[in-house]
Design an enzyme around this catalytic site. Structure first.
Site, mmCIF file in Angstrom:
data_model
loop_
_atom_site.group_PDB
_atom_site.id
_atom_site.type_symbol
_atom_site.label_atom_id
_atom_site.label_comp_id
_atom_site.label_asym_id
_atom_site.label_seq_id
_atom_site.Cartn_x
_atom_site.Cartn_y
_atom_site.Cartn_z
ATOM 1 N N ASN A 15 0.879 -1.170 0.000
ATOM 2 C CA ASN A 15 0.000 0.000 0.000
ATOM 3 C C ASN A 15 0.915 1.218 0.000
ATOM 4 O OD1 ASN A 15 -1.793 2.068 0.469
ATOM 5 N ND2 ASN A 15 -2.350 1.411 2.552
ATOM 6 N N TRP A 16 1.087 1.793 -1.177
ATOM 7 C CA TRP A 16 2.019 2.920 -1.303
ATOM 8 C C TRP A 16 1.493 4.179 -0.621
ATOM 9 C CZ3 TRP A 16 4.041 2.988 -7.118
ATOM 10 C CH2 TRP A 16 4.750 1.801 -7.358
ATOM 11 N N LYS A 17 0.213 4.210 -0.323
ATOM 12 C CA LYS A 17 -0.422 5.431 0.212
ATOM 13 C C LYS A 17 -0.121 6.604 -0.729
ATOM 14 C CE LYS A 17 -0.302 3.331 4.720
ATOM 15 N NZ LYS A 17 -0.386 3.476 6.163
ATOM 16 N N HIS A 100 -9.739 1.426 4.537
ATOM 17 C CA HIS A 100 -8.487 1.627 5.277
ATOM 18 C C HIS A 100 -8.748 2.606 6.422
ATOM 19 C CE1 HIS A 100 -4.428 2.823 6.301
ATOM 20 N NE2 HIS A 100 -4.020 1.715 5.725
ATOM 21 N N GLU A 102 -7.180 5.023 7.459
ATOM 22 C CA GLU A 102 -6.949 6.435 7.108
ATOM 23 C C GLU A 102 -8.149 7.010 6.356
ATOM 24 O OE1 GLU A 102 -3.123 5.771 5.270
ATOM 25 O OE2 GLU A 102 -2.314 5.239 7.237
ATOM 26 N N GLU A 171 -5.885 -4.659 10.378
ATOM 27 C CA GLU A 171 -4.864 -3.629 10.578
ATOM 28 C C GLU A 171 -5.157 -2.865 11.860
ATOM 29 O OE1 GLU A 171 -2.766 -2.612 6.604
ATOM 30 O OE2 GLU A 171 -4.367 -1.178 6.958
ATOM 31 N N GLY A 177 2.077 2.423 10.665
ATOM 32 C CA GLY A 177 3.056 3.493 10.518
ATOM 33 C C GLY A 177 3.738 3.898 11.815
ATOM 34 N N SER A 216 2.908 -2.043 10.338
ATOM 35 C CA SER A 216 4.348 -2.139 10.607
ATOM 36 C C SER A 216 4.913 -3.534 10.347
ATOM 37 C CB SER A 216 4.663 -1.669 12.032
ATOM 38 O OG SER A 216 4.289 -0.305 12.184
ATOM 39 N N GLY A 237 2.611 -1.104 4.270
ATOM 40 C CA GLY A 237 2.712 0.312 3.930
ATOM 41 C C GLY A 237 4.153 0.715 3.715
ATOM 42 N N GLY A 238 4.754 1.294 4.736
ATOM 43 C CA GLY A 238 6.104 1.853 4.644
ATOM 44 C C GLY A 238 7.118 0.941 3.971
HETATM 45 P P1 PGA Z 1 2.490 0.354 7.601
HETATM 46 O O1 PGA Z 1 1.048 0.577 6.919
HETATM 47 O O2 PGA Z 1 3.022 -0.964 7.063
HETATM 48 O O3 PGA Z 1 3.298 1.512 7.172
HETATM 49 O O4 PGA Z 1 2.258 0.290 9.072
HETATM 50 C C1 PGA Z 1 0.176 -0.504 6.688
HETATM 51 C C2 PGA Z 1 -1.100 0.022 6.102
HETATM 52 O O5 PGA Z 1 -1.580 1.069 6.547
HETATM 53 O O6 PGA Z 1 -1.684 -0.595 5.177
#
Ligand code: PGA
Length: 254
Positions: A15-17, A100, A102, A171, A177, A216, A237-238
Site C-alpha cells: 500500500n504505497w499510500k 483503510h 486512514e 490492521e 506506521g 508495521s 505500507g512503509g
Molecule cells: P504500515 O502501513 O506498514 O506503514 O504500518 C500498513 C497500512 O496502513 O496498510
C-alpha cells in the site's frame, strides 16, 4: 467441497499510500520485477490513481498485480474526485483496498460506505481488500473483538452472497506506521475471530478467504507473522516503498 476449501496462495500487497512519482515508481517496480521472480505467493501493489496507467504498462505480463487504494461506491455521475470501479477496471486494476483506517479517519467512511465500496468492486470483478482494525483506546477498553466484528459484519451483510471473493486485512490502527507491530499471538487471536465470523457467514468458503495482517509489517517480523495459522498474507505500507524490504517480506512466505 474440496475445491471450495482450497487455500489461495498467500497475498503480499503493498500500500504505497500517497507516495511515489514517475521516476521513483519506475525504479521501484523494475527492482520488484527483477526480484520477485520466484515468489511463492501472490503479489500486488496498490498505487495512487494518477499512476495506474504507468504502473499498468510497467507490470504488463508480470505476475505482480495492480491495486487501488480506494474505490467509489457509485457507478458514475456527480461525485467529484472519485474513481469508479469501471474506470479502475479499464487500467487492469485487480484489487482495491476499502475501508483503510486512514479513509475511515480522515474521510469519515462509515461501515456502510465501506460495505458499498466492496460491493462496487465485486460487481466489477475487482477484489476488495476490506480493512478492519481497532484503535489503541478501543484495544485498551477491551473492545477489539467487538469493533472488528462490527466492521466485517457490515461488509458481510451487503456482500454475503459473494463473501468468498473478498480479502480481509486486519490492521490494528495503533500499529499502522508506528513501528509497533501486533505480536504474532495478538494478530493470530484477532484473525481467528475474523475466520470464525466468516465461517458463520459462509462455512464452506471461510477457510479459503485470505485474511492479511497489516501494521508495521517489515522484513524482520514478516516470517513469524506469516507463520500463524490464520495469517494469509500482509498489507504493507512503509516497507513496500523500499524494494529490498518488500522483496524480503515476499521471500518470508514459506
Ligand atoms: P504500515 O502501513 O506498514 O506503514 O504500518 C500498513 C497500512 O496502513 O496498510
Amino acid at each position: 467441497m474440496v475445491s471450495a476449501m482450497t487455500k489461495h496462495a498467500k497475498l503480499i500487497a503493498g500500500n504505497w499510500k500517497m507516495n511515489g512519482g514517475l521516476n521513483a515508481n519506475e525504479a521501484l517496480l523494475r527492482a520488484l520485477l527483477q526480484g520477485a521472480g520466484g515468489a511463492r505467493c501472490d503479489v500486488a501493489v496498490c498505487v495512487p490513481a494518477p499512476y495506474f496507467s504507468q504502473v499498468q504498462s510497467l507490470l504488463a505480463g508480470s505476475p505482480i498485480a495492480l491495486g487501488a487504494q480506494d474505490i467509489s461506491a457509485h457507478a458514475q455521475g456527480a461525485y467529484t474526485g472519485e474513481q469508479s470501479a469501471a474506470m479502475l477496471k479499464e487500467f487492469g486494476v485487480r484489487y482495491a483496498i476499502v475501508g483503510h483506517s486512514e479513509r475511515r479517519q480522515y474521510h469519515f467512511e462509515t461501515d456502510d460506505v465501506v460495505a458499498s465500496k466492496a460491493e462496487a468492486a465485486l460487481a466489477n470483478g475487482i477484489t476488495p481488500i476490506v480493512c478492519v482494525g481497532e484503535t489503541l483506546a478501543q484495544r485498551d477498553a477491551g473492545q477489539t473483538e467487538e469493533v472488528v466484528k462490527r466492521q466485517l459484519a457490515a461488509v458481510i451483510h451487503v456482500n454475503g452472497h459473494c463473501i468468498s471473493e473478498i480479502v480481509v486485512a486486519y490492521e490494528p490502527v495503533w500499529a499502522i506506521g508506528t513501528g509497533k507491530t501486533a505480536t504474532p499471538e495478538q494478530a493470530q487471536a484477532v484473525h481467528a475471530v475474523l475466520r470464525a465470523q466468516l465461517h458463520h457467514a459462509a462455512s464452506e468458503h471461510a477457510p479459503g478467504i485470505r485474511i492479511l495482517y497489516g501494521g508495521s509489517m517489515n522484513a524482520a517480523n514478516a516470517a513469524e507473522l506469516l507463520a500463524q495459522a490464520d495469517i494469509d498474507g500482509g498489507l504493507i505500507g512503509g516497507a513496500s516503498l523500499k524494494a529490498p524490504d518488500f522483496l524480503q517480506i515476499i521471500a518470508a512466505v514459506a
